[in-house]
Design a protein around this motif. Structure first.
Motif, PDB file in Angstrom:
ATOM      1  N   GLU A 169       0.817  -1.221   0.000  1.00  0.00           N
ATOM      2  CA  GLU A 169       0.000   0.000   0.000  1.00  0.00           C
ATOM      3  C   GLU A 169       0.850   1.270   0.000  1.00  0.00           C
ATOM      4  O   GLU A 169       0.490   2.266  -0.639  1.00  0.00           O
ATOM      5  N   LEU A 170       1.981   1.244   0.720  1.00  0.00           N
ATOM      6  CA  LEU A 170       2.755   2.461   0.939  1.00  0.00           C
ATOM      7  C   LEU A 170       4.068   2.507   0.169  1.00  0.00           C
ATOM      8  O   LEU A 170       4.779   3.509   0.206  1.00  0.00           O
ATOM      9  N   ASP A 171       4.412   1.412  -0.509  1.00  0.00           N
ATOM     10  CA  ASP A 171       5.618   1.351  -1.330  1.00  0.00           C
ATOM     11  C   ASP A 171       6.860   1.730  -0.524  1.00  0.00           C
ATOM     12  O   ASP A 171       7.687   2.547  -0.947  1.00  0.00           O
ATOM     13  N   ALA A 172       6.983   1.150   0.658  1.00  0.00           N
ATOM     14  CA  ALA A 172       8.138   1.396   1.533  1.00  0.00           C
ATOM     15  C   ALA A 172       8.298   0.192   2.451  1.00  0.00           C
ATOM     16  O   ALA A 172       7.319  -0.496   2.751  1.00  0.00           O
ATOM     17  N   PRO A 173       9.526  -0.083   2.906  1.00  0.00           N
ATOM     18  CA  PRO A 173       9.723  -1.198   3.842  1.00  0.00           C
ATOM     19  C   PRO A 173       8.994  -0.930   5.159  1.00  0.00           C
ATOM     20  O   PRO A 173       9.070   0.174   5.704  1.00  0.00           O
ATOM     21  N   VAL A 174       8.290  -1.936   5.652  1.00  0.00           N
ATOM     22  CA  VAL A 174       7.497  -1.810   6.876  1.00  0.00           C
ATOM     23  C   VAL A 174       8.060  -2.741   7.938  1.00  0.00           C
ATOM     24  O   VAL A 174       8.328  -3.918   7.673  1.00  0.00           O
ATOM     25  N   HIS A 175       8.226  -2.220   9.153  1.00  0.00           N
ATOM     26  CA  HIS A 175       8.795  -2.995  10.252  1.00  0.00           C
ATOM     27  C   HIS A 175       7.782  -3.027  11.394  1.00  0.00           C
ATOM     28  O   HIS A 175       7.316  -1.972  11.843  1.00  0.00           O
ATOM     29  N   VAL A 176       7.429  -4.214  11.831  1.00  0.00           N
ATOM     30  CA  VAL A 176       6.311  -4.411  12.754  1.00  0.00           C
ATOM     31  C   VAL A 176       6.816  -4.733  14.157  1.00  0.00           C
ATOM     32  O   VAL A 176       7.674  -5.609  14.335  1.00  0.00           O
ATOM     33  N   HIS A 177       6.281  -4.015  15.143  1.00  0.00           N
ATOM     34  CA  HIS A 177       6.606  -4.253  16.555  1.00  0.00           C
ATOM     35  C   HIS A 177       5.317  -4.258  17.360  1.00  0.00           C
ATOM     36  O   HIS A 177       4.289  -3.768  16.904  1.00  0.00           O
ATOM     37  N   ASN A 178       5.410  -4.768  18.588  1.00  0.00           N
ATOM     38  CA  ASN A 178       4.253  -4.624  19.458  1.00  0.00           C
ATOM     39  C   ASN A 178       4.360  -3.315  20.237  1.00  0.00           C
ATOM     40  O   ASN A 178       5.401  -2.661  20.253  1.00  0.00           O
ATOM     41  N   ALA A 179       3.256  -2.928  20.869  1.00  0.00           N
ATOM     42  CA  ALA A 179       3.182  -1.620  21.508  1.00  0.00           C
ATOM     43  C   ALA A 179       4.198  -1.467  22.631  1.00  0.00           C
ATOM     44  O   ALA A 179       4.773  -0.389  22.814  1.00  0.00           O
ATOM     45  N   GLY A 180       4.433  -2.537  23.394  1.00  0.00           N
ATOM     46  CA  GLY A 180       5.389  -2.455  24.490  1.00  0.00           C
ATOM     47  C   GLY A 180       6.802  -2.196  24.013  1.00  0.00           C
ATOM     48  O   GLY A 180       7.553  -1.415  24.617  1.00  0.00           O
ATOM     49  N   GLN A 181       7.194  -2.849  22.929  1.00  0.00           N
ATOM     50  CA  GLN A 181       8.540  -2.638  22.375  1.00  0.00           C
ATOM     51  C   GLN A 181       8.713  -1.199  21.903  1.00  0.00           C
ATOM     52  O   GLN A 181       9.735  -0.560  22.169  1.00  0.00           O
TER      53      GLN A 181
END
Length: 400
Positions: free
Chosen positions: A183-195
């Motif tokens: 959707e955003l044409d960029a690398p996406v990095h996923v974390h949880n809220a606590g991190q």
């Protein structure tokens, strides 16, 4: 079979990228600096520094900003350099159980736009499409993103960019990075809220940039974000710190994760409401009416309501148990109390500290501090993590 030839090309490329990132880091942190001062700070040879600086200028990341003061020994005044923060844009996305926040920031982390809206309901893929649309609406026309940090209230596999389970969103095994990247044409990095909150509190909040920090994230759910050596501790599957889904012996309350007796069922905002409601159903008198939330319980406790005060004490003690587990397991220098319940830390902390002290082994030396960033912690963490992930030095050295 003989020994394979060393991969000199790969090693050279790694060192080149690391050196480039070292130079860029000095320029970012130093304000206005000269090539000579960069060479001293990095211990790189002056010709190497000059070549890297020329490359960074050509890429628009660094710009020349006049001359500095001539040294007492004479010679030509140095040409000063400055980081061009506007050359890079990152996006932070905090998807909460109720509200979602998107923030656009430059290469220094300074935000240029922020928008908050109700978290879309429905299938995860459709929700992420809506979130991406709203994010694009706050981006400058024609902007290219260097990276996106996406933060979720649940179990995430950072390595694969997958939301394993977010009960409060109704998500399971959602390829968040893949969907948002498309959707955003960029690398996406996923974390949880606590991190994310742990990173933000350490860099911009109460953490003080210590090497070892943990954040006990208590709100609708419960988790812990852990920094070890200044970096997020992800674990093999990316789920390190999910303390909320450790089972409490004797616990009988069903958890939204599908198990029974999880710690977050007795140490969270919903637990605060449940303890108060059970006391009322058992015949205890309270100013609380039939419909109330955690904020109502806190307000009643402040007003001297015994039922509300009892619920606060119970949740506080259970949070203290959680804190002792985190301290015993990770021995951080600082334990930050964050998440939605940190807003009533003055009520919870006495009970939490007493229990934590009782069950922490030995002189752990951990200082408990309350979040300074409050509800901004998650989205600021998303921005900061996007910035870290966009830096070649971080990617080459810490993710190799």
């Amino acid at each position: 079979m003989g020994n394979p030839e060393p991969r000199r090309g790969a090693d050279h490329n790694v060192m080149r990228e690391v050196n480039r990132s070292l130079v860029l880091a000095v320029v970012k942190e130093g304000g206005r600096v000269s090539r000579a001062s960069i060479a001293r700070a990095t211990t790189l040879a002056k010709p190497t520094v000059s070549a890297i600086v020329d490359e960074l200028i050509a890429d628009g990341l660094v710009r020349e900003v006049g001359t500095g003061t001539t040294a007492t020994s004479g010679g030509r005044p140095p040409i000063m350099l400055e980081y061009n923060a506007s050359s890079q844009l990152v996006l932070g996305v905090h998807i909460g159980a109720r509200r979602t926040t998107v923030a656009v920031a430059d290469g220094s982390g300074a935000e240029s736009a922020r928008r908050q809206f109700d978290t879309p309901s429905g299938p995860a893929g459709d929700s992420l499409t809506v979130i991406a649309e709203k994010a694009r609406a706050v981006l400058p026309a024609g902007a290219e993103l260097a990276a996106v940090g996406a933060v979720l209230p649940g179990l995430t596999d950072f390595h694969r960019g997958v939301c394993l389970l977010a009960p409060n969103l109704g998500w399971r095994d959602v390829p968040v990075a893949e969907l948002l990247t498309a959707e955003l044409d960029a690398p996406v990095h996923v974390h949880n809220a606590g991190q994310a909150a742990a990173v933000a509190e350490n860099l911009e909040g109460v953490g003080g940039r210590v090497d070892d920090l943990a954040l006990l994230y208590a709100g609708t759910g419960l988790s812990a974000g852990v920094l070890s050596g200044g970096r997020v501790l992800h674990g093999t599957g990316g789920t390190a710190g999910e303390i909320g889904h450790c089972r409490v012996p004797g616990g009988t309350e069903p958890c939204k994760c599908g198990n029974v007796g999880c710690l977050e069922t007795v140490a969270s905002g919903p637990a605060l409401v449940r303890f108060a409601r059970r006391a009322i159903e058992g015949g205890a008198h309270s100013v609380l009416d039939d419909l109330f939330e955690a904020t109502d319980v806190a307000a009643a406790a402040r007003g001297g309501d015994a039922v509300a005060a009892g619920a606060v004490a119970e949740v506080g003690r259970n949070l203290g148990l959680a804190a002792s587990w985190v301290v015993n397991a990770y021995n951080p220098a600082v334990l930050v109390f964050g998440g939605g319940l940190a807003a009533i830390a003055d009520l919870l902390l006495p009970h939490m500290t007493e229990t934590s002290t009782e069950f922490t082994l030995g002189p752990a030396g951990t200082e408990i501090r309350v979040s300074a960033l409050g509800p901004d912690a998650e989205v600021r963490g998303a921005v900061l993590l996007a910035l870290q992930q966009s830096e070649t030095y971080y990617r080459v050295v810490f993710r190799a």
